[in-house]
Write a protein that holds these residues in place. Structure first.
Motif, mmCIF file in Angstrom:
data_model
loop_
_atom_site.group_PDB
_atom_site.id
_atom_site.type_symbol
_atom_site.label_atom_id
_atom_site.label_comp_id
_atom_site.label_asym_id
_atom_site.label_seq_id
_atom_site.Cartn_x
_atom_site.Cartn_y
_atom_site.Cartn_z
ATOM 1 N N GLN A 102 -5.710 -3.025 -0.884
ATOM 2 C CA GLN A 102 -6.938 -2.923 -1.660
ATOM 3 C C GLN A 102 -7.874 -4.050 -1.255
ATOM 4 O O GLN A 102 -7.598 -5.214 -1.543
ATOM 5 C CB GLN A 102 -6.636 -2.987 -3.150
ATOM 6 C CG GLN A 102 -5.748 -1.854 -3.642
ATOM 7 C CD GLN A 102 -5.376 -1.991 -5.110
ATOM 8 O OE1 GLN A 102 -5.694 -2.983 -5.754
ATOM 9 N NE2 GLN A 102 -4.689 -0.988 -5.634
ATOM 10 N N ALA A 103 -8.966 -3.691 -0.591
ATOM 11 C CA ALA A 103 -9.956 -4.674 -0.173
ATOM 12 C C ALA A 103 -11.062 -4.756 -1.217
ATOM 13 O O ALA A 103 -11.476 -3.738 -1.779
ATOM 14 C CB ALA A 103 -10.540 -4.301 1.178
ATOM 15 N N SER A 104 -11.536 -5.963 -1.458
ATOM 16 C CA SER A 104 -12.613 -6.164 -2.430
ATOM 17 C C SER A 104 -13.429 -7.387 -2.037
ATOM 18 O O SER A 104 -13.044 -8.149 -1.154
ATOM 19 C CB SER A 104 -12.033 -6.332 -3.837
ATOM 20 O OG SER A 104 -11.200 -7.472 -3.885
ATOM 21 N N GLY A 105 -14.553 -7.570 -2.724
ATOM 22 C CA GLY A 105 -15.365 -8.763 -2.521
ATOM 23 C C GLY A 105 -16.645 -8.543 -1.741
ATOM 24 O O GLY A 105 -17.430 -9.472 -1.569
ATOM 25 N N GLY A 106 -16.856 -7.340 -1.256
ATOM 26 C CA GLY A 106 -18.079 -7.074 -0.517
ATOM 27 C C GLY A 106 -19.292 -7.075 -1.430
ATOM 28 O O GLY A 106 -19.176 -7.144 -2.652
#
Length: 123
Positions: A4-8
């Protein structure tokens, strides 16, 4: 492995963002990790990679000195700190994982991918 990628987000040129890649319920210390990005109309490109322990890292020339990859194996999370952002850094950023014993630079060699997070840098 579900990543799970986040922070964009949207940031002005010269600004900073920190991306995170988590794998709930998984022990990421068994995997080498990488960040890739893909801009519209372009191929996915390698950005940064980190070894299982975090002791070795590798960067694309285009981000060297501006981006830092790190990992916290206790939290099963990998980070990409992006400073001095440029409009040409605009892309969807993906994290990837593989059980390879060493650093992996080629996208085709990664077994697991996150869903991507959009980074937009305005001029």
């Amino acid at each position: 492995v579900q990543l799970q990628a986040s922070g964009g987000g949207l940031v002005q040129a010269g600004g900073s963002l920190r991306l995170s890649c988590a794998a709930p319920g998984r022990t990421l210390s068994s995997y080498v990790m990488g960040w890739f990005r893909q801009a519209p109309g372009k191929e996915r490109e390698f950005v940064a990679g980190i070894s299982r322990s975090g002791g070795s890292t590798y960067y694309a020339d285009s981000v060297k000195g501006r981006f830092t990859i790190s990992r916290d194996n206790a939290k099963n999370t990998v980070y990409l700190q992006m400073n001095s952002l440029k409009p040409e850094d605009t892309a969807v950023y993906y994290c990837a994982a593989d059980r390879s014993p060493g650093l992996v630079l080629a996208a085709s060699l990664y077994s697991y991918w996150g869903q991507g997070t959009q980074v937009t840098v305005s001029s």
